[in-house]
Motif scaffolding. Structure first.
Motif, short mmCIF file in Angstrom:
data_model
loop_
_atom_site.label_atom_id
_atom_site.label_comp_id
_atom_site.label_asym_id
_atom_site.label_seq_id
_atom_site.Cartn_x
_atom_site.Cartn_y
_atom_site.Cartn_z
N MET A 25 11.45 1.76 5.34
CA MET A 25 10.14 2.26 5.00
C MET A 25 9.09 1.23 5.42
SD MET A 25 8.61 3.38 1.25
CE MET A 25 9.96 4.47 0.88
N THR A 26 8.01 1.69 6.00
CA THR A 26 6.93 0.80 6.41
C THR A 26 5.61 1.34 5.90
OG1 THR A 26 6.64 1.98 8.48
CG2 THR A 26 8.14 0.09 8.51
N GLY A 27 4.53 0.55 6.05
CA GLY A 27 3.21 0.97 5.63
C GLY A 27 2.96 0.70 4.17
N PRO A 28 1.85 1.25 3.64
CA PRO A 28 1.45 0.97 2.25
C PRO A 28 2.52 1.31 1.21
CG PRO A 28 -0.35 2.01 3.42
CD PRO A 28 0.85 2.05 4.33
N ALA A 29 3.28 2.36 1.44
CA ALA A 29 4.30 2.76 0.46
C ALA A 29 5.43 1.74 0.36
CB ALA A 29 4.85 4.14 0.80
N CYS B 295 -7.69 -4.71 -7.34
CA CYS B 295 -6.53 -4.92 -6.47
C CYS B 295 -5.28 -5.12 -7.31
CB CYS B 295 -6.77 -6.13 -5.57
SG CYS B 295 -5.35 -6.55 -4.53
N VAL B 296 -4.24 -4.40 -6.97
CA VAL B 296 -2.98 -4.47 -7.71
C VAL B 296 -2.30 -5.82 -7.54
CG1 VAL B 296 -1.48 -3.47 -5.95
CG2 VAL B 296 -0.99 -3.05 -8.33
N LEU B 297 -2.67 -6.58 -6.50
CA LEU B 297 -2.03 -7.86 -6.23
C LEU B 297 -2.85 -9.06 -6.69
CD1 LEU B 297 -0.57 -7.00 -2.73
CD2 LEU B 297 0.61 -6.99 -4.95
N CYS B 298 -4.16 -9.08 -6.38
CA CYS B 298 -4.95 -10.27 -6.70
C CYS B 298 -6.04 -10.03 -7.74
CB CYS B 298 -5.57 -10.85 -5.42
SG CYS B 298 -6.96 -9.91 -4.76
N SER C 13 -14.00 -0.61 0.30
CA SER C 13 -13.16 -1.78 0.57
C SER C 13 -11.69 -1.59 0.19
CB SER C 13 -13.70 -3.00 -0.18
OG SER C 13 -13.55 -2.84 -1.59
N ALA C 14 -11.38 -0.58 -0.57
CA ALA C 14 -10.03 -0.41 -1.10
C ALA C 14 -9.07 0.19 -0.07
CB ALA C 14 -10.05 0.48 -2.33
N VAL C 15 -7.83 -0.27 -0.11
CA VAL C 15 -6.75 0.30 0.69
C VAL C 15 -5.83 1.02 -0.28
CG1 VAL C 15 -4.81 -0.21 2.22
CG2 VAL C 15 -6.91 -1.58 2.37
N ASP C 16 -5.73 2.35 -0.12
CA ASP C 16 -4.92 3.18 -1.01
C ASP C 16 -3.45 2.96 -0.71
OD1 ASP C 16 -3.92 5.14 -2.67
OD2 ASP C 16 -4.77 6.82 -1.55
N LEU C 17 -2.67 2.68 -1.74
CA LEU C 17 -1.23 2.46 -1.57
C LEU C 17 -0.41 3.69 -1.93
CD1 LEU C 17 -0.97 -1.17 -2.97
CD2 LEU C 17 -1.07 -0.44 -0.57
N GLY C 18 -1.08 4.79 -2.18
CA GLY C 18 -0.39 6.04 -2.50
C GLY C 18 -0.11 6.17 -3.99
N THR D 221 7.23 11.17 -17.31
CA THR D 221 6.83 10.70 -15.99
C THR D 221 5.32 10.75 -15.89
OG1 THR D 221 8.88 11.50 -15.02
CG2 THR D 221 7.06 11.08 -13.51
N THR D 222 4.73 9.66 -15.47
CA THR D 222 3.28 9.57 -15.32
C THR D 222 2.95 8.97 -13.96
OG1 THR D 222 1.23 8.86 -16.40
CG2 THR D 222 3.05 7.31 -16.40
N SER D 223 1.76 9.26 -13.48
CA SER D 223 1.33 8.75 -12.17
C SER D 223 0.38 7.58 -12.34
CB SER D 223 0.61 9.86 -11.40
OG SER D 223 1.47 10.93 -11.15
N TRP D 224 0.40 6.69 -11.36
CA TRP D 224 -0.60 5.63 -11.28
C TRP D 224 -1.03 5.47 -9.84
CZ3 TRP D 224 0.55 0.19 -9.97
CH2 TRP D 224 1.87 -0.02 -9.61
N TYR D 225 -2.18 4.85 -9.60
CA TYR D 225 -2.85 4.90 -8.31
C TYR D 225 -3.18 3.50 -7.80
CZ TYR D 225 -3.13 9.55 -10.15
OH TYR D 225 -2.80 10.76 -10.70
N PRO D 226 -2.19 2.75 -7.37
CA PRO D 226 -2.45 1.38 -6.93
C PRO D 226 -3.27 1.34 -5.64
CG PRO D 226 -0.21 1.98 -6.38
CD PRO D 226 -0.77 3.11 -7.20
N ARG D 227 -4.19 0.39 -5.62
CA ARG D 227 -4.97 0.11 -4.42
C ARG D 227 -5.02 -1.40 -4.27
NH1 ARG D 227 -10.42 3.50 -4.17
NH2 ARG D 227 -11.06 1.97 -5.69
N THR D 228 -5.30 -1.83 -3.07
CA THR D 228 -5.36 -3.25 -2.79
C THR D 228 -6.61 -3.56 -1.97
OG1 THR D 228 -4.07 -5.12 -2.00
CG2 THR D 228 -3.95 -3.13 -0.69
N CYS D 229 -6.96 -4.82 -1.92
CA CYS D 229 -8.09 -5.24 -1.10
C CYS D 229 -7.59 -5.45 0.34
CB CYS D 229 -8.71 -6.51 -1.65
SG CYS D 229 -7.61 -7.94 -1.66
N ALA D 230 -8.51 -5.53 1.28
CA ALA D 230 -8.14 -5.73 2.68
C ALA D 230 -7.36 -7.02 2.88
CB ALA D 230 -9.38 -5.72 3.56
#
Length: 64
Positions: A1-5, A25-28, A36-41, A51-60
């Motif tokens: 698997m590659t990319g944001p996922a 940002c989910v990381l920093c 500015s956000a990058v959607d990680l799916g 089961t619940t959903s969450w919406y992680p995004r990260t900075c560039a």
């Protein structure tokens, strides 16, 4: 698997409410905006038998 996922994310229980909903940002923990956000799916997690959903995004700077 590659990319944001494919990015390794911290466990949801270790994140703030703002990180879980994609406002920081989910990381920093940098504050994000729609430009500015990058959607990680959408991710799903089992929370106490539901089961619940969450919406992680990260900075560039942290994006894969």
């Amino acid at each position: 698997m590659t990319g944001p996922a494919a990015i390794e994310l911290p466990a949801p229980e270790d994140l703030t409410e703002r990180q879980l909903r994609g406002a920081d940002c989910v990381l920093c923990k940098a504050r994000l905006n729609n430009g500015s956000a990058v959607d990680l799916g959408t991710r799903t997690v089992d929370a106490h038998g539901t089961t619940t959903s969450w919406y992680p995004r990260t900075c560039a700077g942290c994006a894969p």
